[in-house]
Design an enzyme around this catalytic site. Structure first.
Site, PDB file in Angstrom:
ATOM      1  N   HIS A 103     -66.414  -8.432 -24.057  1.00  0.00           N
ATOM      2  CA  HIS A 103     -65.784  -7.892 -25.270  1.00  0.00           C
ATOM      3  C   HIS A 103     -65.188  -8.969 -26.184  1.00  0.00           C
ATOM      4  O   HIS A 103     -64.070  -8.849 -26.670  1.00  0.00           O
ATOM      5  CB  HIS A 103     -64.704  -6.877 -24.889  1.00  0.00           C
ATOM      6  CG  HIS A 103     -65.240  -5.612 -24.270  1.00  0.00           C
ATOM      7  ND1 HIS A 103     -66.491  -5.116 -24.531  1.00  0.00           N
ATOM      8  CD2 HIS A 103     -64.672  -4.733 -23.382  1.00  0.00           C
ATOM      9  CE1 HIS A 103     -66.677  -3.994 -23.844  1.00  0.00           C
ATOM     10  NE2 HIS A 103     -65.599  -3.746 -23.135  1.00  0.00           N
ATOM     11  N   HIS A 142     -63.822   1.154 -28.754  1.00  0.00           N
ATOM     12  CA  HIS A 142     -63.600   1.405 -27.331  1.00  0.00           C
ATOM     13  C   HIS A 142     -62.614   2.563 -27.101  1.00  0.00           C
ATOM     14  O   HIS A 142     -61.682   2.438 -26.321  1.00  0.00           O
ATOM     15  CB  HIS A 142     -63.113   0.123 -26.656  1.00  0.00           C
ATOM     16  CG  HIS A 142     -63.492   0.000 -25.223  1.00  0.00           C
ATOM     17  ND1 HIS A 142     -63.197   0.976 -24.283  1.00  0.00           N
ATOM     18  CD2 HIS A 142     -64.156  -0.963 -24.552  1.00  0.00           C
ATOM     19  CE1 HIS A 142     -63.646   0.588 -23.105  1.00  0.00           C
ATOM     20  NE2 HIS A 142     -64.240  -0.588 -23.241  1.00  0.00           N
ATOM     21  N   GLU A 152     -69.540   3.933 -25.859  1.00  0.00           N
ATOM     22  CA  GLU A 152     -69.515   2.775 -26.754  1.00  0.00           C
ATOM     23  C   GLU A 152     -70.922   2.526 -27.278  1.00  0.00           C
ATOM     24  O   GLU A 152     -71.787   2.053 -26.546  1.00  0.00           O
ATOM     25  CB  GLU A 152     -69.021   1.542 -25.985  1.00  0.00           C
ATOM     26  CG  GLU A 152     -67.663   1.717 -25.345  1.00  0.00           C
ATOM     27  CD  GLU A 152     -67.486   0.846 -24.100  1.00  0.00           C
ATOM     28  OE1 GLU A 152     -67.583  -0.386 -24.213  1.00  0.00           O
ATOM     29  OE2 GLU A 152     -67.263   1.399 -23.009  1.00  0.00           O
TER      30      GLU A 152
HETATM   31  C1  GLA Z   1     -66.502  -1.636 -20.872  1.00  0.00           C
HETATM   32  C2  GLA Z   1     -67.037  -2.314 -19.663  1.00  0.00           C
HETATM   33  C3  GLA Z   1     -66.253  -1.908 -18.480  1.00  0.00           C
HETATM   34  C4  GLA Z   1     -64.783  -2.226 -18.671  1.00  0.00           C
HETATM   35  C5  GLA Z   1     -64.289  -1.580 -19.921  1.00  0.00           C
HETATM   36  C6  GLA Z   1     -62.874  -2.007 -20.230  1.00  0.00           C
HETATM   37  O1  GLA Z   1     -66.774  -0.301 -20.850  1.00  0.00           O
HETATM   38  O2  GLA Z   1     -68.402  -2.067 -19.469  1.00  0.00           O
HETATM   39  O3  GLA Z   1     -66.742  -2.554 -17.346  1.00  0.00           O
HETATM   40  O4  GLA Z   1     -64.607  -3.606 -18.755  1.00  0.00           O
HETATM   41  O5  GLA Z   1     -65.112  -1.916 -21.017  1.00  0.00           O
HETATM   42  O6  GLA Z   1     -62.012  -1.880 -19.144  1.00  0.00           O
END
Ligand code: GLA
Length: 382
Positions: free
Chosen positions: A132, A203, A340
């Protein structure tokens, strides 16, 4: 409405008027949310549409802090996880509650990729991998913000050349609209002055019973995807596109999220549940249906439409009840799901995946619409 434009003059006029009133009915107000450690003021915008749906969005991280939508009896409920105060967002960055994600959503293997023969190194903030956007992704940035005349919220951010290891000055604009059709619409745009990679998303963690009302295992999910990208133990795609048929990853028909989540399946074990990218059924980048979720007790529904080729369906496997959210409510394991919209994880290291490269002169553009509604009570079978 846009499709009507150009058909005949009469229809065009109706369509244009419709498009204007669609947003104009949304009222947007601004208030102070808090201050950054350096004293910078953070604002929160409240967008309210004609049906009283309400989204509160902060210019810290472009964070959707609350989202009030009606249940089948018209009772409003806040369906996204988050915090009451800026201080709590600052103290708890790793959940990414409601935030804009960039410069690259999801993981890049070993925190490195090559572009034009140059290797770039990124912060490894998730085991060996970069997640991210690194240690200080777009979720932790203060965005410039302004309410638009049409009731939308515009957020802009300049990500400097070299920030978190990524090349190029990336100029990003994200707009949020809460439409008269009960949609939260997010439009992303970006330009660069050097070749770079970009993958932007939001997110938000949803629980259609209401944030902090237990787990989401009884929500029914449909994903418009025949295939998904299986992962290794670091949750990096192996490169394969695997058919969902006959696996717990088959959500081509509405199926309870919890129906198969504990099955003895290698991919489910690697994710600790669902934490995978589905390959959406589409060609090109038109806005098409990605997902639909129905929550039987409240009747609340959400439909996700996107121009993106993939969607990360994550079942909040890393939530563990240790974080208290809005109103002191506890967010239990699998107390929310994320949808997402995105290009596939680790695309910069997979030449066969749709490209995430952005070059000078090109414009990155992406749209995702979350449409809220309600469904009648499910038939009770005796
Ligand atoms: C995304 C990732 C997960 C986790 C979340 C945040 O969805 O794929 O593995 O890291 O973000 O916690």
């Amino acid at each position: 409405m846009r499709h009507a434009i150009g058909r005949k003059t009469g229809a065009a006029i109706v369509a244009i008027v419709g498009a204007v009133t669609m947003h104009a009915a949304t009222k947007t107000t601004q208030a102070k949310f808090g201050e950054m450690p350096d004293g910078a003021a953070i604002h929160i915008y409240t967008l309210t549409n004609a049906h009283k749906l309400q989204a509160r969005i902060a210019d810290y991280g472009g964070t959707v802090a609350s989202l009030e939508v009606p249940d089948r009896d018209g009772k409003m409920g806040d369906v996204v996880l988050g915090f009451d105060t800026l201080a709590e967002y600052l103290a708890n960055p790793t959940q990414y509650f409601g935030a804009l994600i960039g410069r690259y959503g999801n993981r890049i293997a070993n925190g490195r990729f090559s572009l034009d023969g140059v290797e770039y190194k990124l912060p490894r903030n998730n085991g060996e991998n970069s997640l991210h956007g690194g240690d200080n992704g777009f979720n932790r940035r203060v965005w410039k913000s302004r309410a638009l005349p049409d009731g939308g919220l515009e957020l802009t951010y300049l990500s400097k050349d070299g920030e978190e290891g990524y090349p190029g000055n990336l100029s990003v604009t994200v707009t949020y609209h809460l439409t008269g059709a009960d949609e939260l619409r997010i439009d992303y745009a970006a330009t660069t002055d050097k070749d770079t990679v970009v993958n932007l998303t939001n997110h938000s963690y949803f629980n259609l019973k209401g944030a902090g009302s237990g787990d989401i295992l009884g929500h029914n999910l449909l994903l418009n995807a025949e295939r998904f990208t299986p992962v290794d133990k670091g949750l990096i795609p192996t490169g394969e596109l695997l058919g969902v048929a006959g696996t717990p990853f088959d959500f081509r028909r509405l199926t309870a999220i919890g129906a198969r989540i504990e099955q003895n399946d290698e991919q489910l074990k690697l994710g600790g549940g669902y934490d995978h990218n589905w390959v959406l059924n589409k060609s090109g980048n038109a806005l098409t249906l990605a997902a639909r979720v129905e929550e039987p007790t409240s009747g609340r529904t959400i439909e996700v439409h996107t121009s993106e080729p993939g969607i990360q369906f994550y079942t909040g496997n890393f939530l563990d009840g240790s974080v208290k959210g809005k109103g002191g409510k506890v967010y239990v394991r699998r107390g929310a799901f994320c949808l997402e919209t995105q290009h596939f994880p680790d695309s910069p290291n997979h030449a066969a995946f749709p490209s995430t490269v952005l070059k000078p002169g090109q414009r990155y553009q992406s749209t995702t619409v979350y449409r809220f509604g309600t469904a009648a009570p499910p038939n009770i079978k005796k």
